[in-house]
Enzyme design. Structure first.
Site, PDB file in Angstrom:
ATOM      1  N   ASN A   7       0.877  -1.174   0.000  1.00 12.96           N
ATOM      2  CA  ASN A   7       0.000   0.000   0.000  1.00 12.96           C
ATOM      3  C   ASN A   7       0.913   1.223   0.000  1.00 12.96           C
ATOM      4  O   ASN A   7       1.547   1.546   1.004  1.00 12.96           O
ATOM      5  CB  ASN A   7      -0.915  -0.002   1.233  1.00 12.96           C
ATOM      6  N   GLU A  34      -3.900   1.828  -2.982  1.00 10.25           N
ATOM      7  CA  GLU A  34      -4.055   3.237  -2.621  1.00 10.25           C
ATOM      8  C   GLU A  34      -3.105   4.112  -3.434  1.00 10.25           C
ATOM      9  O   GLU A  34      -2.383   4.956  -2.897  1.00 10.25           O
ATOM     10  CB  GLU A  34      -3.849   3.436  -1.112  1.00 10.25           C
ATOM     11  N   TYR A 110      -7.583  -3.589  -2.523  1.00 14.93           N
ATOM     12  CA  TYR A 110      -7.644  -2.554  -1.496  1.00 14.93           C
ATOM     13  C   TYR A 110      -9.048  -2.580  -0.905  1.00 14.93           C
ATOM     14  O   TYR A 110      -9.967  -1.944  -1.407  1.00 14.93           O
ATOM     15  CB  TYR A 110      -7.302  -1.176  -2.081  1.00 14.93           C
ATOM     16  N   ASP A 151      -4.134  -4.897   0.831  1.00 16.36           N
ATOM     17  CA  ASP A 151      -4.507  -4.282   2.100  1.00 16.36           C
ATOM     18  C   ASP A 151      -5.959  -4.672   2.357  1.00 16.36           C
ATOM     19  O   ASP A 151      -6.873  -4.126   1.749  1.00 16.36           O
ATOM     20  CB  ASP A 151      -4.341  -2.765   2.014  1.00 16.36           C
ATOM     21  N   ASN A 153      -7.554  -4.387   5.265  1.00 16.38           N
ATOM     22  CA  ASN A 153      -8.186  -3.594   6.314  1.00 16.38           C
ATOM     23  C   ASN A 153      -8.941  -4.467   7.310  1.00 16.38           C
ATOM     24  O   ASN A 153     -10.030  -4.115   7.782  1.00 16.38           O
ATOM     25  CB  ASN A 153      -9.105  -2.529   5.703  1.00 16.38           C
ATOM     26  N   ASP A 251       2.674   4.692   5.258  1.00 18.37           N
ATOM     27  CA  ASP A 251       2.423   4.165   6.599  1.00 18.37           C
ATOM     28  C   ASP A 251       2.301   2.638   6.596  1.00 18.37           C
ATOM     29  O   ASP A 251       2.215   2.019   7.657  1.00 18.37           O
ATOM     30  CB  ASP A 251       1.190   4.815   7.240  1.00 18.37           C
ATOM     31  N   HIS A 252       2.301   2.020   5.408  1.00 12.79           N
ATOM     32  CA  HIS A 252       2.383   0.567   5.261  1.00 12.79           C
ATOM     33  C   HIS A 252       3.798   0.185   4.837  1.00 12.79           C
ATOM     34  O   HIS A 252       4.571   1.027   4.367  1.00 12.79           O
ATOM     35  CB  HIS A 252       1.427   0.067   4.176  1.00 12.79           C
TER      36      HIS A 252
END
Length: 264
Positions: A7, A34, A110, A151, A153, A251-252
């Site tokens: 990501n 993303e 995603y 990702d 989530n 941040d990933h």
């Protein structure tokens, strides 16, 4: 064959980091999420001039997925089909791309975040996951190596986050979200990382706030799910923490799998 999921959190903002990682880690296939870019504005030329093949499914400012490969990308699907397997539903959010690369069916996913919950965003997440489960089941009929990378989530278990109490009301840990991830496992898809590292911390995301990276206060939400045919040729699966420590990092951080696939 090394297949990585990353990501990137905005491909334009992270392009130097992405190009650096592609050069240094050199995966056979990179599944990006993303990308936050429409297809026409994706930095295709900067990547293709290094010899990569590129396919995208993007939208302006949000979401978006891509496949970057050293090898030809064939039989491409953009977007999930309807729940019954019919034509693609009218999904304005670009969250899924799938193709065949060297005999392996690879998807970059995603999955919706779902917050705040309860509410329409959480309902969309669950409906999207239902479509993914139905499509993943149909993919198994191909009886070929399949890698569902991305990702998700979803934090599968409390051990997959630093502080479970902080996530108890979050969409990423709700019983409905976790149950749908487990439904993919029950179909026969295996969590690649847990085949190699059954227990212990293996975070893939650290928030930018509160020094989460420096304190290693992370969560595991990026997953590589393997069909039985892919699991049979699994060599290794690891989290590559190095990119998260770079300046202006996502941040990933990437997670990758190595499959025993002939590339000649």
């Amino acid at each position: 064959m090394k297949i990585a999921s990353f990501n990137i959190n905005g491909v334009k903002a992270r392009l130097p980091r992405l190009l650096e990682w592609l050069d240094e880690f050199s995966p056979d296939v990179a599944c990006l999420q993303e990308i936050k870019s429409v297809d026409d504005n994706f930095p295709r030329l900067e990547i293709e001039e290094k010899g990569w093949h590129v396919e995208t499914h993007g939208q302006k400012s949000f979401n978006g997925v891509a496949l970057i490969s050293k090898h030809p990308i064939e039989d491409i699907r953009r977007g999930l089909p309807a729940l019954d397997g019919g034509e693609e539903t009218e999904d304005e959010q670009a969250r899924y791309i799938e193709a065949t690369i060297k005999g392996v069916r690879v998807a970059s996913i995603y999955l919706p975040n779902g917050n705040p919950q309860p509410g329409p965003k959480f309902e969309y997440k669950l409906q999207w996951m239902d479509r993914l489960i139905a499509h993943a089941e149909r993919l198994l009929e191909k009886e070929m190596p399949i890698v569902l990378a991305g990702d998700y989530n979803v934090i599968p278990f409390d051990e997959d986050c630093h502080n479970p109490a902080a996530w108890v009301d979050d969409a990423l840990t709700q019983p409905e979200s976790r149950a749908r991830l487990k439904s993919l496992w029950h179909l026969g898809y295996l969590d690649a990382l847990r085949q190699v590292k059954p227990k212990g911390e293996a975070y893939t995301f650290w928030d930018y706030q509160r020094g989460a990276w420096q304190k290693d206060h992370g969560i595991r939400i990026d997953h590589l799910l393997l069909s039985p045919q892919a699991a049979d040729i699994l060599r290794d699966c690891q989290v590559d923490r190095a990119p998260r420590g770079k300046e202006k990092a996502s941040d990933h951080t990437p997670i990758w799998v190595d499959l025993d696939v002939a590339l000649d």
